[in-house]
Design a protein around this motif. Sequence first.
Motif, PDB file in Angstrom:
ATOM      1  N   SER A 211      40.232  38.475  -3.194  1.00 31.50           N
ATOM      2  CA  SER A 211      39.077  37.362  -2.934  1.00 31.50           C
ATOM      3  C   SER A 211      39.952  35.880  -3.010  1.00 31.50           C
ATOM      4  O   SER A 211      39.249  35.034  -2.729  1.00 31.50           O
ATOM      5  CB  SER A 211      38.262  37.364  -4.366  1.00 31.50           C
ATOM      6  OG  SER A 211      39.321  37.435  -5.574  1.00 31.50           O
ATOM      7  N   ILE A 217      33.020  36.810   1.815  1.00 27.07           N
ATOM      8  CA  ILE A 217      31.698  37.188   2.608  1.00 27.07           C
ATOM      9  C   ILE A 217      32.175  37.633   4.203  1.00 27.07           C
ATOM     10  O   ILE A 217      31.681  38.805   4.498  1.00 27.07           O
ATOM     11  CB  ILE A 217      30.828  35.933   2.845  1.00 27.07           C
ATOM     12  CG1 ILE A 217      30.662  35.204   1.495  1.00 27.07           C
ATOM     13  CG2 ILE A 217      29.502  36.525   3.404  1.00 27.07           C
ATOM     14  CD1 ILE A 217      29.983  36.215   0.249  1.00 27.07           C
ATOM     15  N   GLN A 246      28.610  34.666  -4.672  1.00 25.25           N
ATOM     16  CA  GLN A 246      28.906  35.655  -3.768  1.00 25.25           C
ATOM     17  C   GLN A 246      27.901  36.803  -3.513  1.00 25.25           C
ATOM     18  O   GLN A 246      27.665  37.146  -2.300  1.00 25.25           O
ATOM     19  CB  GLN A 246      30.333  35.837  -3.807  1.00 25.25           C
ATOM     20  CG  GLN A 246      31.540  34.934  -3.269  1.00 25.25           C
ATOM     21  CD  GLN A 246      32.810  35.320  -3.899  1.00 25.25           C
ATOM     22  OE1 GLN A 246      32.931  36.414  -4.493  1.00 25.25           O
ATOM     23  NE2 GLN A 246      33.850  34.562  -3.838  1.00 25.25           N
TER      24      GLN A 246
END
Length: 342
Positions: A211, A217, A246
């Motif tokens: 991440s 995304i 998210q």
Amino acid sequence: MKAVRLEAVGSIALREVDKPSAGPDDLLVRIEACGVCGTDRHLFHGEFPCKPPVTPGHEFSGIIEAIGSSVTGFSVGDRVTGDPNIACGRCPYCHAGRVNLCRNLNAIGIHRDGGFADYVVMPQKQAFRLPASLKPTHGAFCEPLACCLHGVDLAAIKPGGSVVVLGGGVIGLLTVQLARLAGAKTVVLSTRQASRRALAEELGATASVDSGAGDVIDAIAGPDGLVPGGVDVVFECAGVRDTVEQSMRLAKAGGTVVIVGVVPQGMQVAFEPFDLLFRELKVLGSFLNPYTHGRAAELIATGAIEVDRLISRQVTLEEAPAVIANPPAPGEVKVLVVPGRG
């Protein structure tokens, strides 16, 4: 006996206190292990409501040392785990079977003394027996697993479905395993920490995403992502603003978002109600462990869920206040407090 005392917000220390006694319906349990939870750190920082002075620790298991005069079904010497969330049984939510929403909830380790001590007292109705052969430290995972089970129950994962888990701590790694047991074909874990990503894949995740390395995304739900268009279910297990935001963008149209991570009280996030409406997302909060602790104990007892590799280190009661007062070490998953260790 020794007990870790949260004396006020920002003040925690090891103290000598009186050893408790079991009331008529209680068990006196000698603690074998008690897990340090993110909630314990929230208590220390005043980010989660509690009633200090109190002994924290709600992820505990141990050996029964004494039983009350009205106790049936348990014996001295039994190994047990405790569901810390004591519902009143009288309020409208309890009558409706929503015991986790009880208006008078009295939680061990939050409202009354918990497991960061040599001993804890709990009502017999909160206790679940564990096998004598079980590794002593494993019983401390029943409570977090029970919370994860509630989230997975709410998600209603369909066999062959797709799941994203945001956050690679103990809740995320337990949820990865439960998602696979529920029949999910695709399970993606997102976290910054490489060691946690590797462990997630060893425990059943079909893929993992860093991440901190780019657009999460796009990496997961983008046209060239792991699951183009988004996933059936997203579990937010980190309890931070970025992952909450998210989560709603990773679910596909008609998908489900389950907020499992404990966010600091007062934290706010940004989202577009139009987006929730237009894509008909289902966003659910998953709070505590209503009627799931027994199932969690069974999964731990049978070895259906791997917990040994989730233990990062074991510490003494003397070391526990510093652990609770500080952030987790990089890569750390679960720290267990083991009274008498060493």
